[in-house]
Design a protein around this motif. Structure first.
Motif, mmCIF file in Angstrom:
data_model
loop_
_atom_site.group_PDB
_atom_site.id
_atom_site.type_symbol
_atom_site.label_atom_id
_atom_site.label_comp_id
_atom_site.label_asym_id
_atom_site.label_seq_id
_atom_site.Cartn_x
_atom_site.Cartn_y
_atom_site.Cartn_z
ATOM 1 N N ARG A 1 14.014 -17.839 4.971
ATOM 2 C CA ARG A 1 13.258 -18.713 5.413
ATOM 3 C C ARG A 1 11.764 -18.144 5.605
ATOM 4 N NH1 ARG A 1 15.731 -20.647 8.899
ATOM 5 N NH2 ARG A 1 16.995 -22.282 7.849
ATOM 6 N N ALA A 2 11.645 -17.282 6.392
ATOM 7 C CA ALA A 2 10.181 -16.393 6.667
ATOM 8 C C ALA A 2 9.733 -16.036 5.390
ATOM 9 C CB ALA A 2 10.747 -15.259 7.488
ATOM 10 N N LYS A 3 10.428 -15.739 4.265
ATOM 11 C CA LYS A 3 9.902 -15.095 3.040
ATOM 12 C C LYS A 3 9.396 -16.554 2.442
ATOM 13 C CE LYS A 3 12.459 -10.999 2.274
ATOM 14 N NZ LYS A 3 13.432 -10.276 1.522
ATOM 15 N N ARG A 4 10.108 -17.618 2.415
ATOM 16 C CA ARG A 4 9.474 -18.606 1.811
ATOM 17 C C ARG A 4 8.296 -19.233 2.424
ATOM 18 N NH1 ARG A 4 12.917 -22.723 2.185
ATOM 19 N NH2 ARG A 4 14.299 -21.648 3.658
ATOM 20 N N ILE A 5 8.367 -19.213 3.717
ATOM 21 C CA ILE A 5 7.055 -19.537 4.426
ATOM 22 C C ILE A 5 5.941 -18.810 4.083
ATOM 23 C CG2 ILE A 5 5.906 -19.913 6.736
ATOM 24 C CD1 ILE A 5 8.739 -20.884 7.488
ATOM 25 N N GLU A 6 6.102 -17.356 3.853
ATOM 26 C CA GLU A 6 5.084 -16.424 3.672
ATOM 27 C C GLU A 6 4.823 -16.982 2.130
ATOM 28 O OE1 GLU A 6 6.865 -13.022 6.185
ATOM 29 O OE2 GLU A 6 7.189 -12.816 4.168
ATOM 30 N N SER A 7 5.655 -17.168 1.054
ATOM 31 C CA SER A 7 4.975 -17.426 -0.219
ATOM 32 C C SER A 7 4.121 -18.600 -0.097
ATOM 33 C CB SER A 7 6.529 -17.640 -0.962
ATOM 34 O OG SER A 7 6.926 -16.386 -0.994
ATOM 35 N N ALA A 8 4.607 -19.680 0.723
ATOM 36 C CA ALA A 8 4.267 -21.134 0.695
ATOM 37 C C ALA A 8 2.477 -20.775 1.369
ATOM 38 C CB ALA A 8 4.699 -22.061 1.764
ATOM 39 N N LEU A 9 2.443 -19.857 2.388
ATOM 40 C CA LEU A 9 1.121 -19.724 2.750
ATOM 41 C C LEU A 9 0.367 -18.997 1.653
ATOM 42 C CD1 LEU A 9 2.153 -18.501 6.451
ATOM 43 C CD2 LEU A 9 1.097 -20.859 5.678
ATOM 44 N N ASP A 10 0.783 -17.908 0.752
ATOM 45 C CA ASP A 10 0.066 -17.252 -0.036
ATOM 46 C C ASP A 10 -0.280 -18.153 -0.993
ATOM 47 O OD1 ASP A 10 0.554 -14.752 0.622
ATOM 48 O OD2 ASP A 10 2.519 -14.450 -0.069
ATOM 49 N N ALA A 11 0.350 -19.334 -1.267
ATOM 50 C CA ALA A 11 -0.013 -20.372 -2.524
ATOM 51 C C ALA A 11 -1.041 -21.441 -1.949
ATOM 52 C CB ALA A 11 1.293 -21.022 -2.852
ATOM 53 N N ASN A 12 -1.130 -21.523 -0.519
ATOM 54 C CA ASN A 12 -2.013 -22.498 -0.020
ATOM 55 C C ASN A 12 -3.586 -22.229 -0.084
ATOM 56 O OD1 ASN A 12 -3.580 -24.047 1.816
ATOM 57 N ND2 ASN A 12 -1.637 -24.755 2.527
ATOM 58 N N LEU B 1 3.284 -28.987 19.955
ATOM 59 C CA LEU B 1 2.535 -29.014 18.331
ATOM 60 C C LEU B 1 1.514 -29.869 17.867
ATOM 61 C CD1 LEU B 1 3.982 -31.434 16.561
ATOM 62 C CD2 LEU B 1 6.205 -30.439 17.204
ATOM 63 N N THR B 2 0.765 -29.535 16.838
ATOM 64 C CA THR B 2 -0.202 -30.262 16.093
ATOM 65 C C THR B 2 0.699 -30.859 15.015
ATOM 66 O OG1 THR B 2 -1.816 -28.548 16.701
ATOM 67 C CG2 THR B 2 -2.381 -30.070 14.911
ATOM 68 N N ALA B 3 1.357 -30.436 14.207
ATOM 69 C CA ALA B 3 1.907 -30.880 13.263
ATOM 70 C C ALA B 3 3.388 -30.420 13.024
ATOM 71 C CB ALA B 3 1.170 -30.385 11.820
ATOM 72 N N TYR B 4 4.369 -31.184 12.458
ATOM 73 C CA TYR B 4 5.603 -31.134 12.452
ATOM 74 C C TYR B 4 6.118 -31.313 10.908
ATOM 75 C CZ TYR B 4 10.734 -31.688 13.436
ATOM 76 O OH TYR B 4 12.095 -31.606 13.420
ATOM 77 N N VAL B 5 6.879 -30.254 10.544
ATOM 78 C CA VAL B 5 7.171 -30.367 9.142
ATOM 79 C C VAL B 5 8.697 -29.746 9.036
ATOM 80 C CG1 VAL B 5 4.880 -30.013 8.144
ATOM 81 C CG2 VAL B 5 6.280 -28.168 8.129
ATOM 82 N N THR B 6 9.278 -30.348 8.228
ATOM 83 C CA THR B 6 10.854 -30.034 8.011
ATOM 84 C C THR B 6 11.149 -29.192 6.686
ATOM 85 O OG1 THR B 6 11.240 -32.242 7.187
ATOM 86 C CG2 THR B 6 11.613 -31.867 9.416
ATOM 87 N N ALA B 7 10.062 -28.774 5.938
ATOM 88 C CA ALA B 7 10.356 -28.061 4.773
ATOM 89 C C ALA B 7 9.229 -27.005 4.496
ATOM 90 C CB ALA B 7 10.183 -28.947 3.624
ATOM 91 N N ALA B 8 9.599 -25.827 4.230
ATOM 92 C CA ALA B 8 8.817 -24.820 3.994
ATOM 93 C C ALA B 8 7.713 -24.975 2.887
ATOM 94 C CB ALA B 8 9.295 -23.569 3.697
ATOM 95 N N GLU B 9 8.187 -25.617 2.023
ATOM 96 C CA GLU B 9 7.455 -26.183 0.513
ATOM 97 C C GLU B 9 6.188 -26.979 1.263
ATOM 98 O OE1 GLU B 9 7.205 -26.221 -3.601
ATOM 99 O OE2 GLU B 9 8.128 -24.928 -2.193
ATOM 100 N N THR B 10 6.443 -27.760 2.280
ATOM 101 C CA THR B 10 5.092 -28.474 2.787
ATOM 102 C C THR B 10 3.916 -27.585 3.022
ATOM 103 O OG1 THR B 10 6.621 -29.886 3.834
ATOM 104 C CG2 THR B 10 4.509 -30.204 4.401
#
Length: 146
Positions: A18-29, A118-127
């Motif tokens: 999960r952490a790696k998928r979030i890191e990838s999403a942040l890299d892509a943002n 929280l400021t924002a709540y998401v249920t998928a790393a992809e978001t």
């Protein structure tokens, strides 16, 4: 563009993935300047899990929470409660008036202290690939509280 701190547990294969998928999403943002992930910064000159190691990692993580503009907090549960280190970091961010983007992919019930800060709540790393970290739009918590 903002600097992000990724507060996330990484004690199991599932949490590391999960952490790696979030890191990838942040890299892509495109609205993310950079991010700091404690998962990638555990090494010190001291033996792992020794008192000097713990002191160094603690200080480094606290320094990076305070230097960040925004916190991404993964409320991934262990024994029916949020990871204490992640909750500590989210609390620090709230006190410092930093926006907090919470990720709850497993959609467990959430402690009100985490949902209310929280400021924002998401249920998928992809978001996180498309979330606008420059404007930090509010996304209210939806789900079960405890």
């Amino acid at each position: 563009m903002p600097q992000i701190y990724l507060a996330a547990p990484f004690f199991s294969d599932e949490q590391i993935d999960r952490a790696k998928r979030i890191e990838s999403a942040l890299d892509a943002n495109p609205t993310v300047k950079d991010y700091y992930s404690p998962r990638q910064n555990q090494k010190t000159e001291n033996p792992e899990f020794s008192a000097p190691w713990a002191a160094e990692v603690f200080q480094r993580d606290v320094t990076n929470v305070m230097a960040a503009d925004i916190i991404v907090s993964v409320i991934d549960y262990r024994d029916n409660d949020a990871d204490s280190g992640t909750a500590f970091e989210q609390g620090m961010a709230w006190v410092a008036k930093k926006p907090i983007v919470v990720v709850n992919e497993l959609q467990f019930p959430v402690n009100l202290m985490l949902s209310e800060s929280l400021t924002a709540y998401v249920t998928a790393a992809e978001t996180l690939k498309t979330y606008n970290f420059e404007q930090t739009p509010k996304i209210p918590f939806t789900g079960e509280l405890f």
